[in-house]
Design a protein around this motif. Structure first.
Motif, short mmCIF file in Angstrom:
data_model
loop_
_atom_site.label_atom_id
_atom_site.label_comp_id
_atom_site.label_asym_id
_atom_site.label_seq_id
_atom_site.Cartn_x
_atom_site.Cartn_y
_atom_site.Cartn_z
N SER A 35 0.37 -1.18 -0.03
CA SER A 35 0.23 0.06 0.37
C SER A 35 0.75 1.34 -0.46
CB SER A 35 -0.45 0.25 0.98
OG SER A 35 -0.60 -0.34 2.47
N ARG A 36 2.11 1.18 0.36
CA ARG A 36 3.31 2.65 0.56
C ARG A 36 4.37 1.93 -0.05
NH1 ARG A 36 2.36 5.39 6.02
NH2 ARG A 36 3.25 6.85 5.09
N PRO A 37 4.45 1.77 -1.47
CA PRO A 37 5.19 1.38 -2.51
C PRO A 37 6.79 2.37 -2.03
CG PRO A 37 4.17 2.78 -3.82
CD PRO A 37 3.22 2.05 -2.45
N GLY A 38 6.55 3.76 -1.58
CA GLY A 38 7.93 4.51 -1.26
C GLY A 38 8.94 3.79 -0.56
N ALA A 42 12.25 2.08 0.08
CA ALA A 42 13.28 2.04 1.22
C ALA A 42 14.15 0.56 1.98
CB ALA A 42 13.17 3.17 1.78
N LYS A 43 13.16 0.24 1.94
CA LYS A 43 13.20 -1.46 2.60
C LYS A 43 13.81 -1.69 2.17
CE LYS A 43 9.96 -4.56 5.48
NZ LYS A 43 10.04 -5.12 5.76
N ARG A 44 13.87 -2.17 0.46
CA ARG A 44 14.33 -3.07 -0.47
C ARG A 44 15.88 -2.18 0.15
NH1 ARG A 44 11.28 -5.58 1.91
NH2 ARG A 44 9.43 -6.46 -0.24
N ILE A 45 15.83 -1.13 -0.54
CA ILE A 45 17.48 -0.20 -0.31
C ILE A 45 18.17 -0.90 0.48
CG2 ILE A 45 18.73 1.73 -1.06
CD1 ILE A 45 16.18 2.43 -2.75
N ALA A 46 17.92 -0.30 2.10
CA ALA A 46 18.14 -0.54 2.48
C ALA A 46 19.01 -2.41 3.20
CB ALA A 46 17.52 -0.20 4.20
N TRP A 47 18.16 -3.00 3.19
CA TRP A 47 18.44 -4.55 3.27
C TRP A 47 19.58 -4.53 2.42
CZ3 TRP A 47 15.10 -9.36 4.84
CH2 TRP A 47 14.56 -9.43 5.09
N LYS A 52 21.65 -8.11 3.46
CA LYS A 52 20.47 -9.35 4.07
C LYS A 52 19.99 -9.35 1.94
CE LYS A 52 19.88 -6.90 8.43
NZ LYS A 52 18.95 -7.43 9.49
N SER A 53 19.24 -11.09 2.86
CA SER A 53 18.62 -11.35 1.84
C SER A 53 17.77 -13.16 2.54
CB SER A 53 19.34 -11.55 0.60
OG SER A 53 20.45 -12.81 0.35
N HIS A 54 16.92 -13.66 1.29
CA HIS A 54 16.51 -14.59 1.70
C HIS A 54 16.74 -15.48 1.05
CE1 HIS A 54 13.87 -12.84 4.61
NE2 HIS A 54 13.70 -12.54 3.91
N TRP A 66 8.40 -6.37 -8.39
CA TRP A 66 10.06 -5.89 -7.86
C TRP A 66 9.73 -5.82 -6.45
CZ3 TRP A 66 9.79 -2.27 -4.08
CH2 TRP A 66 8.87 -1.24 -4.12
N TRP A 67 8.23 -5.68 -5.34
CA TRP A 67 8.66 -5.71 -4.28
C TRP A 67 9.14 -7.42 -3.58
CZ3 TRP A 67 4.24 -4.72 -6.94
CH2 TRP A 67 3.19 -5.62 -6.29
N HIS A 68 8.69 -8.29 -4.39
CA HIS A 68 9.13 -9.96 -4.04
C HIS A 68 10.17 -10.17 -4.22
CE1 HIS A 68 7.91 -13.76 -3.07
NE2 HIS A 68 7.99 -14.27 -3.97
N VAL A 69 10.77 -9.64 -5.67
CA VAL A 69 12.12 -10.61 -6.20
C VAL A 69 13.13 -9.83 -5.25
CG1 VAL A 69 13.43 -10.60 -8.22
CG2 VAL A 69 10.81 -10.98 -8.24
N ALA A 70 12.83 -8.60 -5.03
CA ALA A 70 13.96 -8.12 -4.43
C ALA A 70 14.53 -8.39 -3.24
CB ALA A 70 13.64 -6.04 -4.45
#
Length: 140
Positions: A35-38, A42-47, A52-54, A66-70
């Motif tokens: 709901s808040r892609p921005g 920011a969270k993905r960039i910080a990760w 950090k990754s899975h 993108w929000w999932h694959v990242a």
């Protein structure tokens, strides 16, 4: 089109690979669209900056947003044609290079945008005349 195809060949994530490339990876589905892609960006960039990754996963084409694959170091994404997979591999060096180039472009844009806009506005009356466009369409 030929130039675009050639450019795509330089990026491994655009290459269709055999389905067997995903044989040993677990499949992970995505959640709902953020709901808040921005904030998610920011969270993905910080990760990424924190390393950090899975790990490695397989992702169905319909979940390859993108929000999932990242979230992953390596995502083997099913191609919508179901004829193969595309591998999305995190490349920290390339990401750093692209971020640096992007920052330079944004700084230049910020510095020059107002002047370029003023120049465009001043030239607009000449750019939109029939006399200005006629030579472009009458080339033989």
């Amino acid at each position: 089109m030929a130039a675009a195809r050639k450019l795509r060949l330089e990026h491994p994530e655009t290459q269709l690979r055999p389905v067997s490339s995903a044989a040993q990876t677990r499949t992970v589905r995505s959640g709902p669209e953020p709901s808040r892609p921005g904030l998610v960006m920011a969270k993905r960039i910080a990760w990424h900056l924190l390393g950090k990754s899975h790990g490695e996963v397989a992702v169905p084409a319909r979940d390859s947003e993108w929000w999932h694959v990242a979230l992953f170091d390596r995502a083997v994404v099913t191609d919508p044609s179901q004829e193969g997979v595309k591998v999305r591999q995190r490349d920290r060096a390339l990401a750093r290079k692209l971020a640096t180039e992007g920052a330079k472009v944004l700084l230049r844009f910020r510095k020059e945008a107002e002047q370029v806009a003023d120049e465009y506005r001043a030239a607009l009356p000449d750019l939109t005349t029939t006399d200005s466009w006629t030579p472009r369409f009458n080339k033989s």
